[in-house]
Design an enzyme around this catalytic site. Structure first.
Site, PDB file in Angstrom:
ATOM      1  NE  ARG A   1      -4.637   3.935  -5.494  1.00 52.54           N
ATOM      2  CZ  ARG A   1      -4.289   4.569  -4.369  1.00 52.54           C
ATOM      3  NH1 ARG A   1      -4.860   4.278  -3.212  1.00 52.54           N
ATOM      4  NH2 ARG A   1      -3.370   5.505  -4.376  1.00 52.54           N
TER       5      ARG A   1
ATOM      6  CG  ASP B   1      -3.283  -1.722   6.780  1.00 51.13           C
ATOM      7  OD1 ASP B   1      -4.317  -1.325   7.382  1.00 51.13           O
ATOM      8  OD2 ASP B   1      -2.753  -1.075   5.867  1.00 51.13           O
TER       9      ASP B   1
ATOM     10  CG  PHE C   1      -1.900   1.220   1.045  1.00 51.24           C
ATOM     11  CD1 PHE C   1      -2.852   1.252   0.045  1.00 51.24           C
ATOM     12  CD2 PHE C   1      -1.753   2.333   1.855  1.00 51.24           C
ATOM     13  CE1 PHE C   1      -3.653   2.373  -0.149  1.00 51.24           C
ATOM     14  CE2 PHE C   1      -2.549   3.460   1.664  1.00 51.24           C
ATOM     15  CZ  PHE C   1      -3.508   3.474   0.663  1.00 51.24           C
ATOM     16  CB  THR C   2       0.417   4.551  -1.593  1.00 49.90           C
ATOM     17  OG1 THR C   2      -0.727   4.801  -0.763  1.00 49.90           O
ATOM     18  CG2 THR C   2      -0.053   4.093  -2.973  1.00 49.90           C
TER      19      THR C   2
HETATM   20  N1  F0G Z   1      -3.593   1.147   4.902  1.00 45.89           N
HETATM   21  C1  F0G Z   1      -4.550   0.999   3.982  1.00 45.89           C
HETATM   22  C2  F0G Z   1      -4.906  -0.376   3.504  1.00 45.89           C
HETATM   23  C3  F0G Z   1      -5.191   2.122   3.445  1.00 45.89           C
HETATM   24  O1  F0G Z   1      -6.123   1.960   2.525  1.00 45.89           O
HETATM   25  C4  F0G Z   1      -4.825   3.405   3.922  1.00 45.89           C
HETATM   26  C5  F0G Z   1      -5.431   4.601   3.363  1.00 45.89           C
HETATM   27  C6  F0G Z   1      -3.822   3.502   4.889  1.00 45.89           C
HETATM   28  C7  F0G Z   1      -3.242   2.348   5.351  1.00 45.89           C
HETATM   29  C8  F0G Z   1      -3.351   4.834   5.402  1.00 45.89           C
HETATM   30  O2  F0G Z   1      -4.309   5.372   6.215  1.00 45.89           O
HETATM   31  O3  F0G Z   1      -5.054   7.449   5.007  1.00 45.89           O
HETATM   32  O4  F0G Z   1      -5.565   7.090   7.421  1.00 45.89           O
HETATM   33  O5  F0G Z   1      -3.270   7.592   6.701  1.00 45.89           O
HETATM   34  N2  F0G Z   1      -6.123   4.598   2.327  1.00 45.89           N
HETATM   35  C9  F0G Z   1      -6.823   5.720   1.726  1.00 45.89           C
HETATM   36  C10 F0G Z   1      -7.515   5.255   0.482  1.00 45.89           C
HETATM   37  C11 F0G Z   1      -5.997   6.930   1.529  1.00 45.89           C
HETATM   38  O6  F0G Z   1      -8.084   6.104  -0.216  1.00 45.89           O
HETATM   39  O7  F0G Z   1      -7.505   4.057   0.200  1.00 45.89           O
HETATM   40  P1  F0G Z   1      -4.556   6.969   6.328  1.00 45.89           P
END
Ligand code: F0G
Length: 446
Positions: free
Chosen positions: A370, A203, A112-113
C-alpha cells in the site's frame, strides 16, 4: 468449517513469486501459508449465516432476502433506501456516475483505489483533505482519519460549492493504516457541508471498526454500545457506499444506501444496467440473507472487541521488537512502514512491494503493498504518485486465524527485519492501465 493450509519450502516460494512477477496478488492461494492479503471477502461466516444461505429466495424480482437486507440496513445504519450491489465498487460506480459531473472536485479523507478511480472515470478529481498527522506513520493522534476542516473549507471556497457534488468520508481510513475518524469530526464535517448544500457520503466499509475506536477513545462514548454509536455516526451523512465483504462478515456483497429519494430513484434505475435488478444487484438471494445476518453479528460489542484485539495483539508484538509500523495500530490490519524498514531502497524502486515479497519468501505469509504501486499515476499528468506512506498491509480476515498464527507472522516479520540490509528494490516490467497494483509485474533491480 476448518480449512487445511499448506506449508511450502523457500525454494518453492522463490519459484512461485518469480512466476507471479513479484506481485502477491498474482500468487495462487494454494501456494500461500497464512493469507493476510486482505480482510475483504475472506471472513469466516457463522453457523447462522450458513443456515441463512439455505433460505435463499432466488426469485428474479422481489426476493424476500432483499427486503430483509433493506430492513436490516435501515435498522442498524439508519438509511431509508437501499440498492444492493455485487460489492463496494459497484456502489461507487453507480454513485459516481449519478453525482459527479466533469470538472467536479470530490474531497475525501485520503483516497481509496477503487473509489478514486470511479470518481475520475466520471470526470471528477479527488482532493485529499485528511489531517496532516495521517501522513506520518509515527504520529500518535488517536483519530488520524479526521478531516482537516480548514482544508475542506478552502476547497469549497476556491471551487465554489456547486463544483463539489459531495464529500466522501471513510471510516476507518484504509490507506492511512486503518485509522479512525472521531464523532466530533464527523459532526463538524456534516455541519460544514450541509451549510454549503453539499452531501456527505460515507464509505461505510469499515464504519463499525471506526465506531469501536470512538467507543474506546472519544469522551462521552465509553458506555455506549457499538450499535448506538454506528447509528449516530451514519446520521451525520446522507448516503453510504458499502463493501459488505469487510465489516458485514460475508464473502461477497455491497450496497448503496441513502436518505435522498431522488438519488435512490436514479441509483435503482442505473443498477439495472450494470449490476442486476434493483432487488438483487448482482447477488444471489442467499448472499443477501447472509449479509443481513452478518450485519446483526458485526455490531456485537464482543465480536468487534475480539476482532480489533487480534490486530492489536499482532501490532504490539511488532512494536515490542522495535519494528517500524504505523501507529496507533489500526482497525483491520497492521501496516509496516517500508521506508523505515528499507531506508536504502528509493521509493521509485517500490520498497513496500519488495518487503511484501520478502515476507512471502521467508514464511509463505501473504501481505499487500500500500504505497507507490497502489497510488498509481496522476489521471491528468500521468506522473507517478509517491505518497508519504509507503506501507505493507498485514490484513486480518475476521474470525479465521488464531493468535498462534499471529505469532508465526510476527516471527517472520522479525526475521525479514533482521535481514533488511540484503533487500533490493524492484523495477516494474508490466503496468496495467487501471488499478495497476492488482496485476503489475516486477523484477529485482540488478
Ligand atoms: N472502500 C474501501 C475503504 C475499501 O477498503 C474497499 C475495498 C472498497 C471501498 C471497495 O470495495 O472491494 O467490495 O469493491 N477494499 C479491499 C481491500 C479490496 O483489500 O482493502 P470492493
Amino acid at each position: 468449517m476448518v480449512e487445511p493450509i499448506r506449508m511450502t519450502t523457500r525454494a518453492d516460494r522463490k519459484k512461485f513469486i518469480v512466476e507471479a512477477g513479484y506481485n502477491t496478488f498474482l500468487l495462487r492461494s494454494e501456494d500461500v501459508y497464512i493469507d493476510l492479503l486482505t480482510d475483504s471477502g475472506t471472513n469466516a461466516m457463522s453457523d447462522r449465516q450458513w443456515a441463512g444461505m439455505m433460505l435463499g429466495d432466488e426469485a428474479y424480482a422481489g426476493s424476500r432476502n432483499f427486503y430483509k437486507l433493506w430492513e436490516t440496513v435501515t435498522q442498524y445504519y439508519g438509511y431509508k433506501y437501499l440498492v444492493p450491489t455485487h460489492q463496494g465498487r459497484g456502489a461507487e460506480h453507480i454513485l459516481s456516475q449519478i453525482m459527479i459531473h466533469p470538472g467536479d472536485l470530490v474531497p475525501g479523507n485520503m483516497y481509496f483505489t477503487t473509489t478514486r478511480l470511479h470518481q475520475e472515470l466520471a470526470g471528477g478529481t479527488f482532493v485529499d483533505v485528511i489531517i496532516d498527522e495521517a501522513h506520518d506513520p509515527a504520529n500518535l493522534h488517536p483519530f488520524k482519519g479526521n478531516v482537516d476542516l480548514a482544508k475542506l473549507e478552502r476547497v469549497i471556497r476556491e471551487s465554489g460549492p456547486r463544483k463539489v457534488p459531495y464529500v466522501c468520508i471513510a471510516g476507518t481510513v484504509n490507506m492511512a493504516g486503518g485509522q479512525p475518524q472521531s464523532m466530533e469530526n464527523m459532526r463538524a464535517v456534516s455541519e460544514l457541508c450541509h451549510r454549503e448544500g453539499i452531501s456527505v457520503v460515507l464509505d461505510a466499509t469499515r464504519a463499525i471498526e471506526n465506531c469501536y475506536f470512538i467507543q474506546q477513545c472519544e469522551p462521552g462514548y465509553e458506555s455506549k454500545k457499538i450499535a448506538e454509536i454506528l447509528k449516530e455516526y451514519c446520521s451525520y451523512t446522507d448516503t453510504c457506499t458499502m463493501s459488505a465483504k469487510k465489516d458485514a462478515l460475508v464473502n461477497i456483497g455491497g450496497w448503496l444506501a441513502t436518505n435522498q429519494q431522488g438519488l435512490f430513484e436514479e441509483a435503482r434505475n442505473l443498477v439495472v444496467v450494470f449490476e442486476g435488478l434493483h432487488t438483487y444487484g448482482g447477488l444471489a438471494g442467499r448472499d443477501m440473507e447472509a449479509m443481513a445476518r452478518g450485519i446483526v453479528e458485526s455490531v456485537q460489542d464482543d465480536h468487534i472487541r475480539a476482532r480489533i484485539g487480534q490486530v492489536e495483539y499482532l501490532g504490539n508484538h511488532l512494536l515490542d521488537w522495535g519494528i517500524p509500523i504505523v501507529r496507533p495500530v489500526g482497525g483491520h490490519a497492521v501496516f509496516l512502514d517500508a521506508k523505515g524498514f528499507y531506508p536504502h531502497i528509493p521509493q521509485s524502486q517500490y520498497p513496500a512491494q519488495s518487503l511484501a515479497c520478502s515476507i512471502y519468501l521467508d514464511s509463505g505469509v501473504r501481505t499487500m503493498e500500500r504505497g507507490a504501486v497502489s497510488a498509481g499515476r496522476d489521471a491528468k499528468t500521468g506522473q507517478e504518485h509517491f505518497p508519504e506512506l509507503e506501507l505493507v498491509r498485514i490484513t486480518l480476515p475476521r474470525r479465521v486465524y488464531t493468535q498462534a498464527h499471529m505469532d508465526v507472522v510476527a516471527e517472520s516479520v522479525l526475521e525479514v527485519y533482521e535481514n533488511r540490509e540484503k533487500a533490493r528494490g524492484l523495477r516494474m516490467t508490466y503496468e496495467p492501465k487501471y488499478l495497476r497494483f492488482f496485476q503489475a509485474r516486477f523484477e529485482p533491480v540488478k
